[in-house]
Design a protein around this motif. Structure first.
Motif, mmCIF file in Angstrom:
data_model
loop_
_atom_site.group_PDB
_atom_site.id
_atom_site.type_symbol
_atom_site.label_atom_id
_atom_site.label_comp_id
_atom_site.label_asym_id
_atom_site.label_seq_id
_atom_site.Cartn_x
_atom_site.Cartn_y
_atom_site.Cartn_z
ATOM 1 N N ASN A 1 0.807 -1.232 0.000
ATOM 2 C CA ASN A 1 0.000 0.000 0.000
ATOM 3 C C ASN A 1 0.835 1.275 0.000
ATOM 4 N N GLN A 2 2.022 1.202 -0.544
ATOM 5 C CA GLN A 2 2.851 2.391 -0.745
ATOM 6 C C GLN A 2 2.681 2.790 -2.212
ATOM 7 N N ASN A 3 1.446 3.173 -2.545
ATOM 8 C CA ASN A 3 1.095 3.385 -3.949
ATOM 9 C C ASN A 3 1.925 4.460 -4.628
ATOM 10 N N GLN A 4 2.088 5.599 -3.992
ATOM 11 C CA GLN A 4 2.829 6.693 -4.630
ATOM 12 C C GLN A 4 4.249 6.252 -4.956
ATOM 13 N N GLU A 5 4.904 5.629 -3.991
ATOM 14 C CA GLU A 5 6.277 5.168 -4.203
ATOM 15 C C GLU A 5 6.328 4.058 -5.256
ATOM 16 N N GLY A 6 5.380 3.107 -5.150
ATOM 17 C CA GLY A 6 5.351 1.978 -6.083
ATOM 18 C C GLY A 6 5.121 2.415 -7.516
ATOM 19 N N PHE A 7 4.156 3.310 -7.713
ATOM 20 C CA PHE A 7 3.892 3.793 -9.072
ATOM 21 C C PHE A 7 5.106 4.556 -9.618
ATOM 22 N N GLN A 8 5.739 5.356 -8.774
ATOM 23 C CA GLN A 8 6.909 6.112 -9.229
ATOM 24 C C GLN A 8 8.059 5.173 -9.591
ATOM 25 N N THR A 9 8.308 4.182 -8.763
ATOM 26 C CA THR A 9 9.371 3.218 -9.042
ATOM 27 C C THR A 9 9.099 2.503 -10.362
ATOM 28 N N ARG B 1 4.132 -3.122 -17.376
ATOM 29 C CA ARG B 1 2.763 -2.648 -17.660
ATOM 30 C C ARG B 1 1.727 -3.525 -16.962
ATOM 31 N N LEU B 2 1.965 -4.848 -16.928
ATOM 32 C CA LEU B 2 1.027 -5.730 -16.232
ATOM 33 C C LEU B 2 1.054 -5.445 -14.729
ATOM 34 N N THR B 3 2.232 -5.234 -14.181
ATOM 35 C CA THR B 3 2.331 -4.909 -12.752
ATOM 36 C C THR B 3 1.666 -3.564 -12.457
ATOM 37 N N LEU B 4 1.870 -2.585 -13.316
ATOM 38 C CA LEU B 4 1.168 -1.305 -13.154
ATOM 39 C C LEU B 4 -0.342 -1.525 -13.171
ATOM 40 N N SER B 5 -0.801 -2.405 -14.040
ATOM 41 C CA SER B 5 -2.222 -2.709 -14.103
ATOM 42 C C SER B 5 -2.730 -3.266 -12.779
ATOM 43 N N TYR B 6 -1.959 -4.186 -12.163
ATOM 44 C CA TYR B 6 -2.361 -4.718 -10.851
ATOM 45 C C TYR B 6 -2.481 -3.578 -9.836
ATOM 46 N N GLY B 7 -1.490 -2.690 -9.849
ATOM 47 C CA GLY B 7 -1.498 -1.581 -8.904
ATOM 48 C C GLY B 7 -2.677 -0.641 -9.120
ATOM 49 N N TYR B 8 -2.901 -0.263 -10.371
ATOM 50 C CA TYR B 8 -4.036 0.622 -10.665
ATOM 51 C C TYR B 8 -5.361 -0.040 -10.309
ATOM 52 N N SER B 9 -5.474 -1.325 -10.589
ATOM 53 C CA SER B 9 -6.693 -2.064 -10.256
ATOM 54 C C SER B 9 -6.920 -2.054 -8.753
ATOM 55 N N LYS B 10 -5.867 -2.335 -8.008
ATOM 56 C CA LYS B 10 -5.948 -2.350 -6.545
ATOM 57 C C LYS B 10 -6.320 -0.968 -6.009
ATOM 58 N N ALA B 11 -5.843 0.083 -6.670
ATOM 59 C CA ALA B 11 -6.122 1.456 -6.237
ATOM 60 C C ALA B 11 -7.478 1.961 -6.744
ATOM 61 N N GLY B 12 -8.157 1.156 -7.576
ATOM 62 C CA GLY B 12 -9.469 1.552 -8.077
ATOM 63 C C GLY B 12 -9.444 2.389 -9.347
ATOM 64 N N ASP B 13 -8.275 2.566 -9.952
ATOM 65 C CA ASP B 13 -8.152 3.319 -11.205
ATOM 66 C C ASP B 13 -8.276 2.326 -12.363
#
Length: 195
Positions: free
Chosen positions: A18-26, A47-59
């Motif tokens: 749940n360190q979304n800002q850091e994770g997305f930036q990395t 891109r697939l990992t970014l998709s998991y993150g965005y999905s988890k964040a509701g985007d």
């Protein structure tokens, strides 16, 4: 290449913690680096990992765009395993967005790959997601069918944690369809597996 994979792993871990800002930036930094050197495989993974993150964040819009771009690459090069994973992700995104029929189509595509590749864990996951999707679509018969198929796989794999989850979900489906006796039966089975 090792540095990019390490950065990718760190970004993924940050998202999962749940360190979304850091994770997305990395991950964006890793993506830009892969694009600069033309490393298309790692770019598609990110891109697939970014998709998991965005999905988890509701985007869901960014989740879908990244999963679709990743899928297009894996399909183009014929990587069935990653093609399967992107279909699963696209199915989950459609489910999250209330697009049940689109989720079913993506998950059925993923299931074809999982069966072809003979990956029981993925088959169980896909059957489970199909069951939950059909439950959401108010189709108890299909929900029960897919959840039972998932349960069968996880029984063979001796995964008691997932068995408990599926048994409880089957209890919920039976309860929603008005069969309180079957609902109790499945919840009692879940208690036995848990203990």
């Amino acid at each position: 290449e090792g540095t990019l994979r390490l950065g990718h792993a760190i970004g993924f871990a940050q998202l999962m913690n749940n360190q979304n800002q850091e994770g997305f930036q990395t991950l964006k930094n890793v993506y830009e680096a892969t694009a600069r050197i033309g490393h298309e495989v790692e770019k598609a993974r990110v891109r697939l990992t970014l998709s998991y993150g965005y999905s988890k964040a509701g985007d869901l819009q960014n989740a879908y765009q990244n999963a679709q771009a990743s899928h297009d690459f894996w399909k183009k090069i014929g990587n069935d395993r990653m093609d399967m994973d992107t279909h699963i992700q696209l199915g989950v995104i459609n489910f999250q967005g209330g697009q049940g029929q689109a989720a079913v189509e993506q998950l059925n595509s993923a299931l074809g790959f999982a069966q072809k590749l003979n990956i029981p864990v993925k088959q169980g996951l896909i059957y489970y997601q199909l069951g939950i999707t059909f439950q959401n679509l108010q189709n108890s018969e299909q929900a029960i069918n897919y959840l039972n198929q998932s349960l069968s796989i996880y029984e063979r794999l001796k995964d008691s944690q997932l068995q408990v989850q599926i048994l409880n979900d089957l209890g919920t489906v039976y309860e929603q369809s008005g069969n309180k006796k079957k609902a109790k039966e499945y919840r009692d089975k879940a208690k036995k597996v848990r203990n």
